[in-house]
Design a protein around this motif. Structure first.
Motif, PDB file in Angstrom:
ATOM      1  N   ASP A  65     -10.786 -45.264 -45.954  1.00  0.00           N
ATOM      2  CA  ASP A  65     -11.971 -45.826 -45.371  1.00  0.00           C
ATOM      3  C   ASP A  65     -11.605 -46.999 -44.900  1.00  0.00           C
ATOM      4  O   ASP A  65     -11.633 -48.254 -45.590  1.00  0.00           O
ATOM      5  N   ARG A  68     -13.588 -50.718 -45.892  1.00  0.00           N
ATOM      6  CA  ARG A  68     -13.535 -51.215 -47.088  1.00  0.00           C
ATOM      7  C   ARG A  68     -12.933 -52.480 -47.023  1.00  0.00           C
ATOM      8  O   ARG A  68     -12.133 -52.930 -45.941  1.00  0.00           O
ATOM      9  N   PHE A 115     -12.369 -42.405 -42.495  1.00  0.00           N
ATOM     10  CA  PHE A 115     -13.762 -43.188 -42.006  1.00  0.00           C
ATOM     11  C   PHE A 115     -13.534 -44.435 -41.056  1.00  0.00           C
ATOM     12  O   PHE A 115     -12.984 -45.196 -41.837  1.00  0.00           O
TER      13      PHE A 115
END
Length: 222
Positions: A65, A68, A115
């Motif tokens: 991700d 983050r 992501f």
């Protein structure tokens, strides 16, 4: 999680190993959590398409991700530049690219799902400007929010493909969604140029500055 893939076709069984290897994160199945965006992506060639809806079981999947806090926009950029076709225009641009790969490289191919930002052609041009020290990192970070392209969900591994289930498809009409797709891109470019006009370039932090003093990143709210 529920995800959507925009396409000219109904795709009930996405296949691992197919697609364009020069997309943002390399070979993979590119989706979004936003059905409206998927419909726009489906009509990029001004043809009717479909938003294919799936359920992804993320249990046991390794997920990268990039939104983050332990990642910066430069981690995203290092992946983008490994996959999109880019040739530096200057020796300094080549130096910047080498620094980016050496300092912010992530083993992204080891993950099942990614992501991360989506970079259409306008966003890719913003990133290229940053690598050539045309714009500071503050402008690059702002440009990623322009046009609201959202975050992509990219399936990278066979394991991820085995955990996706087709739910349905919805028609995307080109006479509605092609204009929305073009308008979103045009707005991103327009907002980018307006932002550049307001930017104080003397106060910005350029990639060459970060290459000389990597600790500068610690003080940037990116």
């Amino acid at each position: 999680m529920k995800i959507y893939h925009g396409s000219e076709n109904i795709i009930q069984s996405p296949q691992f190993g197919f697609g364009n290897p020069h997309n943002d994160y390399g070979l993979g199945f590119y989706c979004t959590e936003n059905m409206e965006l998927a419909k726009e992506w489906a009509c990029q060639k001004n043809k009717d398409g479909f938003a294919n809806c799936y359920e992804l079981n993320t249990s046991g999947l390794s997920i990268l991700d990039l939104s983050r806090s332990n990642f910066s926009i430069l981690h995203w950029l290092s992946i983008l530049m490994q996959n999109r076709v880019f040739s530096p225009k200057s020796p300094l641009g080549k130096q910047n690219l080498d620094f980016l790969f050496q300092t912010f490289r992530i083993p992204y191919k080891d993950y099942d799902v990614i992501f991360g930002y989506r970079a259409n052609d306008s966003y890719f041009s913003f990133a290229s400007d940053f690598l050539e020290n045309v714009i500071p990192i503050q402008s690059l970070a702002t440009s990623m929010k322009l046009g609201s392209l959202g975050v992509q969900v990219v399936l990278k591994s066979e394991k991820a493909f085995s955990q996706i289930n087709f739910i349905k498809s919805e028609k995307a009409e080109a006479d509605v969604y092609f204009s929305k797709y073009k308008a979103r891109d045009a707005k991103a470019r327009s907002d980018y140029l307006q932002h550049l006009r307001r930017q104080n370039f003397q106060e910005g932090t350029y990639l060459i500055d970060i290459a000389r003093k990597p600790e500068l990143l610690n003080d940037l709210p990116l």
